[in-house]
Design an enzyme around this catalytic site. Structure first.
Site, PDB file in Angstrom:
ATOM      1  CD  GLU A   1     -34.961  -1.197 -34.112  1.00 16.01           C
ATOM      2  OE1 GLU A   1     -36.071  -0.663 -34.004  1.00 16.01           O
ATOM      3  OE2 GLU A   1     -33.883  -0.588 -33.913  1.00 16.01           O
ATOM      4  CB  CYS A   2     -30.583  -3.698 -38.739  1.00 15.70           C
ATOM      5  SG  CYS A   2     -29.555  -3.600 -40.230  1.00 15.70           S
ATOM      6  N   GLY A   3     -28.859  -5.348 -37.289  1.00 11.07           N
ATOM      7  CA  GLY A   3     -27.778  -6.123 -36.693  1.00 11.07           C
ATOM      8  C   GLY A   3     -28.242  -7.007 -35.560  1.00 11.07           C
TER       9      GLY A   3
END
Length: 430
Positions: free
Chosen positions: A317-319
């Site tokens: 997720e994301c990072g």
């Protein structure tokens, strides 16, 4: 099940909601009260600070992402365990669909509004009356932030025309530091507990007005349906360090409720994915602040590539996704090699690239969550699906699937669809 409860809101972001909520939580704890704090709307950083201030875990409340039933359950449980419940609002009181005001009305929680009085006096009354009457909401009172003197406080109080002034907080010589995704993490702030104690001491709070608040009653929730142990016998390795730390506590509890065993490792410390892991979860965080260390973490990079080659499900997720690209451009004209599971490059930018609640379609139904990022991924990786923005339904974030990897800027709130989550970590997502 009853406890004194307030939703702490404001006319907009930047008024001092988090500072006031943290100061009030710490003050009530110092008085010997049991305090539970909640955060309205998607957020990872504010709950860390509020947990530090209150000494108890902070969960998310949101009528859309979390759902009314779970919000009710969390509040009822807190009322059993605590003397005081503080709910920090999100943005302005009426911003968003649903808004903090919608949450307050749904559970009959009075609003304690924070106003930045630093550049106003009698106009405070007009602002507060407008906030109360626009909805309307049940307004318990006001806390005035950045008050310059006792005389200034008196002018503000007179302008309220009978609405109680619960407290004032003076202008701060030292404020809570911020960066692009919000407040700096509590563990990064030197003397954070001393700062919280100082804020609590500076909060001139009307204890009698607080005690006069009628407790809010939360009816006992219906029995919760048991989760099917779809992940029984599975071990999920979760990245956890300064680069991977944006994960809802509810997500981890959900995975355990599905029967999974959770283990943790630190890519920043060059720890490899644990050998006994059946699946890997890479939450969001700040990889852009640690590019050099991640780039040099050879054992970590080799281990995640090996896990992918072995077909172990990986959810990023994301990072977490940013750390799996070929390269990460740190915004200072330097490209750092990353793990290389996703072709292409992530570039950190000053312009906001994604923000707001979104839903990810899956074969098992919708998984709700949100997005918030200042970077972009340029890739030719195959897009399996796109999230949908709430409430517009417009196209949101791309969800990439490369072999056993599912990656997106989207942060899922796992309790919103346990069956879909189990499928992702079993490698059955489609």
């Amino acid at each position: 099940m009853a406890a004194r409860a307030v939703l702490i809101a404001a006319v907009s972001s930047g008024q001092g909601k988090t500072t006031v909520t943290a100061a009030l939580a710490r003050k009530l704890v110092q008085q010997g009260q049991r305090v539970r704090v909640f955060k309205c709307g998607p957020d990872f950083i504010d709950p860390m600070l509020l947990a530090r201030a209150s000494g108890a875990p902070v969960e998310t409340l949101d009528l859309w992402m979390v759902g009314r039933e779970r919000c009710h359950r969390l509040l009822a449980q807190a009322a059993q365990e605590a003397d005081a419940i503080l709910i920090e609002g999100v943005m302005g009181l009426y911003d968003g669909t649903p808004s903090a005001a919608d949450l307050a009305r749904e559970f009959c929680v009075p609003v304690l509004t924070v106003i930045d009085a630093g550049a106003m006096a009698q106009t405070a009354g007009a602002l507060v009356h407008g906030l109360r009457d626009y909805g309307p909401v049940d307004l318990a009172g006001v806390i005035a932030n950045r008050v310059g003197s006792a005389g200034h406080a008196a002018m503000v109080q007179a302008s309220l025309r009978g609405i109680p002034l619960f407290g004032t907080l003076p202008k701060q010589g030292r404020s809570l530091p911020e960066r692009h995704l919000g407040l700096v993490l509590p563990d990064e702030v030197e003397g954070i507990d001393a700062l919280l104690d100082e804020l609590a001491a500076q909060l001139d709070f009307d204890a009698a007005a607080w005690e006069a608040l009628a407790p809010v009653t939360f009816e006992p929730p219906a029995p919760e349906a048991p989760l099917a142990p779809a992940l029984a016998g599975k071990t999920i390795a979760i990245a956890r360090d300064e680069s991977f730390l944006f994960v809802y506590t509810a997500n981890k509890l959900l995975l355990q409720g599905l029967g999974a065993r959770l283990v943790y490792f630190s890519p920043l410390a060059d720890e490899p994915v644990p050998a006994d892991a059946d699946a890997v979860y890479l939450p969001g965080g700040y990889p852009e602040l640690h590019c050099e260390r991640l780039s040099g973490a050879g054992a970590w990079r080799a281990s995640i590539r090996a896990a992918h080659a072995a077909g172990k499900p990986i959810v990023a997720e994301c990072g977490g996704m940013m750390a799996l690209a070929d390269a990460l451009a740190d915004g200072a004209d330097h490209d750092w090699p990353m793990a290389g599971l996703l072709p292409g490059k992530v570039t950190v930018q000053k312009r906001l690239a994604g923000l707001g609640p979104q839903a990810m379609p899956t074969a098992q139904g919708t998984l709700r969550g949100h997005t918030f990022h200042y970077s972009r991924l340029d890739t030719d990786a195959p897009v399996a699906t796109y999230t949908n923005k709430n409430p517009s339904g417009a196209q949101g974030e791309a969800v990439y699937r490369v072999g056993s990897l599912t990656a997106s800027y989207f942060h899922g709130y796992f309790p919103s669809n346990p069956v879909a989550v189990a499928a992702m970590f079993l490698g059955e997502a489609a």
